[in-house]
Design a protein around this motif. Structure first.
Motif, PDB file in Angstrom:
ATOM      1  N   ILE A   1      -6.537 -10.960  12.238  1.00 11.29           N
ATOM      2  CA  ILE A   1      -7.413 -10.579  11.133  1.00 11.29           C
ATOM      3  C   ILE A   1      -7.910  -9.148  11.309  1.00 11.29           C
ATOM      4  N   SER A   2      -8.073  -8.720  12.546  1.00 15.72           N
ATOM      5  CA  SER A   2      -8.519  -7.349  12.802  1.00 15.72           C
ATOM      6  C   SER A   2      -7.427  -6.347  12.443  1.00 15.72           C
ATOM      7  N   ALA A   3      -6.163  -6.689  12.762  1.00 18.20           N
ATOM      8  CA  ALA A   3      -5.034  -5.825  12.405  1.00 18.20           C
ATOM      9  C   ALA A   3      -4.920  -5.708  10.892  1.00 18.20           C
ATOM     10  N   LEU A   4      -5.085  -6.831  10.188  1.00 18.48           N
ATOM     11  CA  LEU A   4      -5.029  -6.818   8.728  1.00 18.48           C
ATOM     12  C   LEU A   4      -6.201  -6.032   8.143  1.00 18.48           C
ATOM     13  N   THR A   5      -7.355  -6.122   8.796  1.00 19.39           N
ATOM     14  CA  THR A   5      -8.535  -5.385   8.336  1.00 19.39           C
ATOM     15  C   THR A   5      -8.307  -3.887   8.444  1.00 19.39           C
ATOM     16  N   VAL A   6      -7.745  -3.447   9.568  1.00 17.98           N
ATOM     17  CA  VAL A   6      -7.441  -2.020   9.748  1.00 17.98           C
ATOM     18  C   VAL A   6      -6.495  -1.549   8.655  1.00 17.98           C
ATOM     19  N   LEU A   7      -5.468  -2.348   8.366  1.00 15.34           N
ATOM     20  CA  LEU A   7      -4.502  -1.992   7.315  1.00 15.34           C
ATOM     21  C   LEU A   7      -5.180  -1.933   5.957  1.00 15.34           C
ATOM     22  N   PHE A   8      -5.990  -2.939   5.643  1.00 10.97           N
ATOM     23  CA  PHE A   8      -6.650  -3.013   4.339  1.00 10.97           C
ATOM     24  C   PHE A   8      -7.630  -1.858   4.138  1.00 10.97           C
ATOM     25  N   ILE A   9      -8.418  -1.551   5.173  1.00  9.85           N
ATOM     26  CA  ILE A   9      -9.378  -0.455   5.084  1.00  9.85           C
ATOM     27  C   ILE A   9      -8.653   0.885   4.921  1.00  9.85           C
ATOM     28  N   THR A  10      -7.517   1.027   5.603  1.00  9.29           N
ATOM     29  CA  THR A  10      -6.715   2.244   5.469  1.00  9.29           C
ATOM     30  C   THR A  10      -6.246   2.433   4.034  1.00  9.29           C
ATOM     31  N   VAL A  11      -5.774   1.347   3.423  1.00 10.84           N
ATOM     32  CA  VAL A  11      -5.306   1.390   2.034  1.00 10.84           C
ATOM     33  C   VAL A  11      -6.459   1.754   1.095  1.00 10.84           C
ATOM     34  N   ILE A  12      -7.620   1.120   1.297  1.00 12.27           N
ATOM     35  CA  ILE A  12      -8.800   1.400   0.465  1.00 12.27           C
ATOM     36  C   ILE A  12      -9.187   2.874   0.568  1.00 12.27           C
ATOM     37  N   PHE A  13      -9.148   3.406   1.799  1.00 12.25           N
ATOM     38  CA  PHE A  13      -9.512   4.805   2.002  1.00 12.25           C
ATOM     39  C   PHE A  13      -8.522   5.748   1.309  1.00 12.25           C
ATOM     40  N   LEU A  14      -7.245   5.470   1.493  1.00  5.17           N
ATOM     41  CA  LEU A  14      -6.212   6.348   0.927  1.00  5.17           C
ATOM     42  C   LEU A  14      -6.286   6.425  -0.590  1.00  5.17           C
ATOM     43  N   PHE A  15      -6.496   5.272  -1.236  1.00  2.00           N
ATOM     44  CA  PHE A  15      -6.400   5.235  -2.692  1.00  2.00           C
ATOM     45  C   PHE A  15      -7.727   5.466  -3.425  1.00  2.00           C
ATOM     46  N   PHE A  16      -8.853   5.288  -2.727  1.00  3.59           N
ATOM     47  CA  PHE A  16     -10.129   5.401  -3.428  1.00  3.59           C
ATOM     48  C   PHE A  16     -11.067   6.478  -2.881  1.00  3.59           C
ATOM     49  N   TYR A  17     -10.856   6.911  -1.635  1.00  7.24           N
ATOM     50  CA  TYR A  17     -11.811   7.853  -1.044  1.00  7.24           C
ATOM     51  C   TYR A  17     -11.159   9.143  -0.536  1.00  7.24           C
ATOM     52  N   PHE A  18      -9.874   9.133  -0.302  1.00 11.49           N
ATOM     53  CA  PHE A  18      -9.167  10.300   0.224  1.00 11.49           C
ATOM     54  C   PHE A  18      -8.738  11.185  -0.943  1.00 11.49           C
ATOM     55  N   LYS A  19      -9.335  12.362  -1.045  1.00  5.39           N
ATOM     56  CA  LYS A  19      -9.113  13.232  -2.199  1.00  5.39           C
ATOM     57  C   LYS A  19      -7.883  14.123  -2.002  1.00  5.39           C
ATOM     58  N   ILE A  20      -6.713  13.511  -2.190  1.00  2.00           N
ATOM     59  CA  ILE A  20      -5.447  14.239  -2.149  1.00  2.00           C
ATOM     60  C   ILE A  20      -4.591  13.755  -3.310  1.00  2.00           C
ATOM     61  N   SER A  21      -3.461  14.384  -3.524  1.00  2.00           N
ATOM     62  CA  SER A  21      -2.594  14.012  -4.636  1.00  2.00           C
ATOM     63  C   SER A  21      -2.017  12.607  -4.444  1.00  2.00           C
ATOM     64  N   LEU A  22      -1.614  12.000  -5.552  1.00  2.00           N
ATOM     65  CA  LEU A  22      -1.059  10.651  -5.513  1.00  2.00           C
ATOM     66  C   LEU A  22       0.199  10.584  -4.654  1.00  2.00           C
ATOM     67  N   LYS A  23       1.026  11.637  -4.702  1.00  2.00           N
ATOM     68  CA  LYS A  23       2.246  11.667  -3.897  1.00  2.00           C
ATOM     69  C   LYS A  23       1.930  11.608  -2.408  1.00  2.00           C
ATOM     70  N   LYS A  24       0.917  12.392  -2.001  1.00  2.00           N
ATOM     71  CA  LYS A  24       0.521  12.387  -0.588  1.00  2.00           C
ATOM     72  C   LYS A  24      -0.084  11.043  -0.188  1.00  2.00           C
ATOM     73  N   LYS A  25      -0.830  10.423  -1.106  1.00  4.18           N
ATOM     74  CA  LYS A  25      -1.396   9.103  -0.836  1.00  4.18           C
ATOM     75  C   LYS A  25      -0.301   8.078  -0.594  1.00  4.18           C
ATOM     76  N   LEU A  26       0.729   8.117  -1.451  1.00  2.66           N
ATOM     77  CA  LEU A  26       1.848   7.194  -1.299  1.00  2.66           C
ATOM     78  C   LEU A  26       2.598   7.455   0.005  1.00  2.66           C
ATOM     79  N   PHE A  27       2.722   8.730   0.359  1.00  4.47           N
ATOM     80  CA  PHE A  27       3.407   9.080   1.609  1.00  4.47           C
ATOM     81  C   PHE A  27       2.654   8.516   2.810  1.00  4.47           C
ATOM     82  N   PHE A  28       1.336   8.759   2.857  1.00  4.23           N
ATOM     83  CA  PHE A  28       0.520   8.248   3.969  1.00  4.23           C
ATOM     84  C   PHE A  28       0.513   6.721   4.001  1.00  4.23           C
ATOM     85  N   PHE A  29       0.517   6.112   2.819  1.00  5.17           N
ATOM     86  CA  PHE A  29       0.525   4.656   2.739  1.00  5.17           C
ATOM     87  C   PHE A  29       1.819   4.085   3.302  1.00  5.17           C
ATOM     88  N   LEU A  30       2.933   4.654   2.860  1.00  8.08           N
ATOM     89  CA  LEU A  30       4.237   4.181   3.342  1.00  8.08           C
ATOM     90  C   LEU A  30       4.414   4.449   4.835  1.00  8.08           C
TER      91      LEU A  30
END
Length: 405
Positions: free
Chosen positions: A198-227
């Motif tokens: 559950i902790s590993a999944l939490t780290v992944l989920f929080i990372t996704v939330i940060f990338l898409f809602f709080y990290f102010k970069i272009s959508l392409k860069k967000k997708l790159f970091f996500f992948l």
């Protein structure tokens, strides 16, 4: 300079010691808490310096309403002594003590330090176990707690909290930003190494939330970091046999499901939860009368439904609870209690939707509550209210950093 600050703030140091003691003792934290209460009571001259109005915010009031609902229900049903309400007292006390602490970043630094220490202790246990049995980590069993030095879910949970705090502190302390990020990466790797699901999944989920809602970069860069994050995580899972087994990943879907049903205790426990809820005498509005009654229902379910007698005896002897705080509250408090508890979190999400640090802590707590009955454990109660206090009581980062230099 640090030593002089410690001498000036013995109350803060005492609270830090309480946090440390949570991971090594059951009696010491309560003893320190009593000492803190005593100091607070007799230090009445400084009451004016304590901003009690900070506790008047809705999250604390909602939590207080839930607490008094439990007490009132227990009195009405004449089951007060069938539930361990004394275990919940830190929920009332810790926020008040938290207000008295002058250097609140000491609390955050203490969490970082203790998690680092716990990780080193766990690594020593893993290496020792490997050389003794030529195995990295057993799939299941009480021996895992002995190897890691404490229960894996709680070790993983406090590690997630440390990651969030480390990243937050690095934001305000530019000088040690790289150290904070390196610490977060180290602890993230540790979570995957010990296979805390559950902790590993939490780290992944929080990372996704940060990338898409709080990290102010272009959508392409967000997708790159996500992948890239997904690639890194799935590579780690594929290379970590124990973690694959913990997620019940096999080459065959049916075998994975079969393995899940055979080895995951929550499959049995949550099925029993469903049976209890569907029973004719269960009151969906107010739940059962007490924790004792809920425990009795679970034990009867294990005895009657489990075909493996050795495993059934283990579940009964260890008194396995719901392993889900929301289910537990529904069973003991009904829809009314569950709605109050959910409102408590929903209101905080609304209040702090623009603050990633607080949202990340809330996500970490909620995901952990889904798999653990946190408020039935002493360490769980302390960690729960400590994190809720960190979320809801303001911290002056600049002031605190100046004090610890």
């Amino acid at each position: 300079m640090i030593l002089s600050n410690i001498k000036k703030h013995p109350f803060d140091l005492l609270f830090v010691l309480l946090i440390f003691s949570l991971f090594f003792s059951r009696k010491v934290p309560n003893a320190i808490l009593i000492l803190l209460i005593t100091v607070l009571i007799f230090n009445f001259k400084n009451y004016k310096k304590i901003e009690f109005n900070l506790l008047k915010i809705k999250p604390f009031l909602i939590l207080l309403i839930l607490f008094f609902y439990w007490i009132l229900k227990a009195i009405i049903t004449n089951s007060f002594f069938d539930s361990n309400y004394s275990l919940l007292l830190p929920i009332i006390i810790i926020p008040i003590i938290f207000l008295k602490i002058e250097n609140k970043n000491w609390i955050q630094y203490s969490i970082l330090f203790i998690v680092f220490f716990l990780s080193i202790r766990a690594y020593i246990g893993l290496v020792t176990y490997y050389f003794k049995f030529n195995k990295f980590l057993p799939f299941e069993g009480e021996v895992i707690n002995e190897v890691l030095g404490m229960e894996r879910p709680y070790l993983g949970f406090i590690s997630v909290i440390a990651i969030i705090i480390s990243l937050q502190l690095s934001k305000y302390n530019i000088k040690y930003k790289k150290v904070g990020i390196a610490y977060a990466i180290y602890i993230s790797a540790f979570i995957f190494i010990i296979s805390a699901r559950i902790s590993a999944l939490t780290v992944l989920f929080i990372t996704v939330i940060f990338l898409f809602f709080y990290f102010k970069i272009s959508l392409k860069k967000k997708l790159f970091f996500f992948l890239f994050s997904l690639f890194f995580i799935f590579t780690f899972i594929l290379l970590n046999k124990n973690l694959r087994e913990r997620f019940f990943i096999t080459t065959n879907y049916e075998k994975s499901i079969e393995k899940l049903n055979r080895h995951e205790p929550r499959m049995i426990i949550w099925n029993c939860s469903y049976n209890i809820i569907k029973s004719k005498d269960f009151n969906p509005l107010f739940g059962l009368n007490s924790e004792k009654e809920v425990e009795k229902r679970y034990l009867n379910c294990y005895d009657q439904t489990m075909t493996n007698r050795n495993r059934a005896d283990y579940f009964i002897s260890t008194k396995k609870n719901s392993h889900n705080q929301f289910i537990d509250i529904f069973l003991t408090s009904g829809i009314f209690g569950l709605l109050i508890f959910c409102l408590f979190f929903a209101h905080q999400f609304y209040l702090y939707k623009h603050e990633f640090f607080k949202i990340a802590l809330l996500i970490a707590i909620i995901l952990f509550l889904i798999v653990e009955n946190v408020l039935r454990r002493q360490i769980g109660v302390y960690l729960f209210i400590l994190i809720i206090s960190l979320i809801n009581i303001p911290i002056n980062h600049s002031k605190d950093f100046n004090n610890v230099k």
